[in-house]
Design an enzyme around this catalytic site. Structure first.
Site, mmCIF file in Angstrom:
data_model
loop_
_atom_site.group_PDB
_atom_site.id
_atom_site.type_symbol
_atom_site.label_atom_id
_atom_site.label_comp_id
_atom_site.label_asym_id
_atom_site.label_seq_id
_atom_site.Cartn_x
_atom_site.Cartn_y
_atom_site.Cartn_z
ATOM 1 N N HIS A 16 0.858 -1.186 0.000
ATOM 2 C CA HIS A 16 0.000 0.000 0.000
ATOM 3 C C HIS A 16 0.892 1.234 0.000
ATOM 4 C CE1 HIS A 16 -2.643 3.143 1.596
ATOM 5 N NE2 HIS A 16 -3.665 2.400 1.185
ATOM 6 N N ASP A 18 0.900 4.168 1.393
ATOM 7 C CA ASP A 18 1.247 4.719 2.701
ATOM 8 C C ASP A 18 2.190 3.802 3.468
ATOM 9 O OD1 ASP A 18 -0.320 7.019 2.378
ATOM 10 O OD2 ASP A 18 -2.118 5.992 3.106
ATOM 11 N N LYS A 19 2.010 2.496 3.307
ATOM 12 C CA LYS A 19 2.895 1.550 3.988
ATOM 13 C C LYS A 19 4.277 1.500 3.338
ATOM 14 C CE LYS A 19 1.237 0.616 7.537
ATOM 15 N NZ LYS A 19 2.064 1.145 8.601
ATOM 16 N N GLU A 44 10.156 11.807 7.185
ATOM 17 C CA GLU A 44 8.884 11.654 6.483
ATOM 18 C C GLU A 44 9.155 11.265 5.031
ATOM 19 O OE1 GLU A 44 6.307 11.878 8.317
ATOM 20 O OE2 GLU A 44 7.113 12.982 10.026
ATOM 21 N N GLU A 57 14.234 15.871 9.922
ATOM 22 C CA GLU A 57 15.327 16.392 10.721
ATOM 23 C C GLU A 57 16.127 15.243 11.315
ATOM 24 O OE1 GLU A 57 12.231 18.694 9.824
ATOM 25 O OE2 GLU A 57 11.940 17.379 11.531
ATOM 26 N N LYS A 176 -5.688 -4.336 0.359
ATOM 27 C CA LYS A 176 -6.370 -3.912 1.589
ATOM 28 C C LYS A 176 -7.326 -5.014 2.013
ATOM 29 C CE LYS A 176 -7.621 0.485 1.859
ATOM 30 N NZ LYS A 176 -8.268 1.798 1.555
ATOM 31 N N PHE A 244 -8.350 -4.081 -10.302
ATOM 32 C CA PHE A 244 -7.359 -3.376 -9.489
ATOM 33 C C PHE A 244 -5.980 -3.660 -10.081
ATOM 34 C CE2 PHE A 244 -5.952 -2.648 -4.758
ATOM 35 C CZ PHE A 244 -5.184 -1.577 -5.161
ATOM 36 N N ASP A 252 -1.882 5.875 -6.281
ATOM 37 C CA ASP A 252 -2.258 6.842 -5.247
ATOM 38 C C ASP A 252 -0.989 7.219 -4.497
ATOM 39 O OD1 ASP A 252 -3.710 8.459 -3.589
ATOM 40 O OD2 ASP A 252 -4.693 6.845 -2.490
ATOM 41 N N ALA A 253 -0.842 8.469 -4.144
ATOM 42 C CA ALA A 253 0.336 8.898 -3.398
ATOM 43 C C ALA A 253 0.321 8.296 -2.001
ATOM 44 C CB ALA A 253 0.383 10.428 -3.314
ATOM 45 N N ARG A 258 -0.008 7.782 7.754
ATOM 46 C CA ARG A 258 -1.439 7.915 7.451
ATOM 47 C C ARG A 258 -2.233 6.657 7.774
ATOM 48 N NH1 ARG A 258 -2.568 11.120 1.860
ATOM 49 N NH2 ARG A 258 -1.724 9.208 0.949
ATOM 50 N N LYS A 259 -1.604 5.641 8.319
ATOM 51 C CA LYS A 259 -2.322 4.410 8.644
ATOM 52 C C LYS A 259 -2.122 4.066 10.123
ATOM 53 C CE LYS A 259 -4.378 3.466 4.825
ATOM 54 N NZ LYS A 259 -4.478 4.908 4.505
ATOM 55 N N LYS A 279 10.464 7.748 13.245
ATOM 56 C CA LYS A 279 10.880 8.442 14.465
ATOM 57 C C LYS A 279 11.794 7.570 15.305
ATOM 58 C CE LYS A 279 6.535 11.009 14.540
ATOM 59 N NZ LYS A 279 5.255 11.251 15.232
ATOM 60 N N LYS A 283 11.368 9.993 20.614
ATOM 61 C CA LYS A 283 10.051 10.559 20.337
ATOM 62 C C LYS A 283 8.998 9.716 21.053
ATOM 63 C CE LYS A 283 12.348 12.722 16.931
ATOM 64 N NZ LYS A 283 13.827 12.713 16.869
ATOM 65 N N ASP A 285 5.898 9.764 20.889
ATOM 66 C CA ASP A 285 4.843 9.244 20.013
ATOM 67 C C ASP A 285 5.053 7.758 19.775
ATOM 68 O OD1 ASP A 285 3.282 11.470 19.572
ATOM 69 O OD2 ASP A 285 4.374 12.111 17.792
#
Length: 399
Positions: A16, A18-19, A44, A57, A176, A244, A252-253, A258-259, A279, A283, A285
């Site tokens: 995917h 995003d992955k 990122e 960074e 998916k 598909f 798709d970008a 995002r997941k 990260k 961090k 997060d």
């Protein structure tokens, strides 16, 4: 709490878009931590048609110091990124590991952030950002994860394994899944709807090819789900758009982070909003979400609850958490306030304390970036936050 209901979770495959971005970002994290365990990384990634862009960074001894790259470092990063895309399996005209345009825009970490995070004199290492983080565990599955997400991941993991082995050569990397389960008396008992959309080769865009894809996916459903759980055929959806063929970053970008619901608990628990991939473990997060899962899992594994949610909160530059919250959703055998008092005594919940307890300053993150960060089979070696080594200490502390 409701006793009887339907609940749904989704997963996305390693291919995917995003992955792909998440795995590239964690490839950079692992590369830097392998050079310098105290490296600082916030990477990122953007993926789109025949293009990968890095931004963020960094600080890393021997790689990027005082605003300058070490000799060969830029090529090493690019080679690592291309290798990750190759391992995923992208050799398509619209996205190929050898030919995509690569842009590296990583630059020095803010000195003001570093000032708050780094240890100095009597100052402990501070959190890399403010925020709230959640951990969750439930006794629905052996890995103490929500069943809807557990099966969504397992379906795609099986499909990816078959694609890589050649057992399903018609599959392409992007896919998916979505699993809806019926709960009775708060326990999952059967599937009521199953969805898979999977990218496929051009030779399978005809009716016979699509039938083969559907039959294969239905076979995966039957293998992964418990006996008797399959829904009726009209509630099984395979490539419901019809075709598909165009997928991945060409279709798709993709962007890092995002997941986050796929990464965590499939919507069965709250999420603080921060992504993990890209990260380093200063961090919170990432590291505080990992330790919150670790604590929640140990509470459930100790038999102190059948469900447990833990929230931690932090302020940038401050070491100790601002709050520790425990919710056992009415299933606990000890008061939540007792757990809130005991847990921070078993694990120091500062960024440095978390990293040391879980051993997080290691290049272990790329493997987390697809099919979930929690409840995985690689317990211990790759995912130390999945250990249940606090069980006996917890029982003794609340006795």
């Amino acid at each position: 709490m409701r006793s009887n209901y339907l609940f749904t979770s989704e997963s996305v495959s390693e291919g995917h878009p995003d992955k792909v971005a998440d795995q590239i970002s964690d490839t950079v994290v692992d590369l830097f931590l392998s050079k310098d365990p105290e490296a600082r990384i916030a990477c990122e990634t953007l993926t789109t048609t025949n293009m990968v862009v890095l931004a963020g960074e960094i600080r890393c001894k021997g790689v990027y110091e005082d605003g300058a790259w070490a000799e060969g470092a830029l090529q090493e990063i690019e080679d690592a990124v291309r290798n990750t895309v190759r391992e995923i399996g992208y050799e398509q005209s619209g996205f190929h590991w050898q030919t995509f345009t690569f842009s590296n825009n990583l630059h020095a970490q803010s000195a003001h952030i570093a000032m708050g995070v780094d240890e100095s004199g009597n100052k402990d290492e501070g959190a890399g950002d403010q925020g709230i983080m959640f951990g969750y565990a439930t006794d629905e599955t052996p890995g103490l994860m929500p069943a809807t997400l557990y099966y969504s991941h397992k379906i795609l993991e099986r499909m990816a394994a078959d694609r890589h082995s050649g057992a399903a050569p018609f599959l392409e990397p992007d896919a998916k899944s979505q699993v809806t389960l019926a709960y009775e008396n708060e326990k999952p008992v059967r599937a009521t709807a199953l969805v898979v959309s999977t990218q496929h080769g051009a030779d399978y865009s005809n009716e016979a090819g699509q039938a083969k894809v559907r039959d294969y996916v239905k076979g995966v459903f039957a293998e992964i789900l418990p006996d008797g759980w399959l829904p009726s055929d009209d509630k099984i959806y395979v490539n419901p758009t019809g075709l598909f063929e165009i997928g991945g970053p060409d279709g798709d970008a993709g962007v890092t982070g995002r997941k986050i619901i796929v990464d965590t608990y499939g919507g069965a628990a709250p999420h603080g909003g921060g992504a993990f991939s890209g990260k380093d473990p200063t961090k919170v997060d990432r590291s505080a979400a990992y330790v919150a899962r670790y604590l929640a899992k140990n509470v459930v594994a100790a038999g102190l609850a059948t469900r447990c949610t833990i929230q931690l909160s932090y302020a940038i530059g401050i070491a100790e958490p601002l709050s520790v919250y425990v919710d056992t959703h009415g299933t606990g055998t000890v008061p939540e306030a007792t757990l809130e008092e005991v847990l921070p005594k078993l694990v120091r919940l500062t960024p440095k304390g978390i990293r040391q307890h879980l051993g997080l300053n290691k290049p272990i993150y790329k493997k987390t970036a697809a099919y979930g960060h929690f409840g995985r089979d690689a317990e211990g070696e790759y995912f130390p936050w999945e250990r249940t080594d606090l069980v006996e200490k917890l029982k003794a502390a609340v006795a």
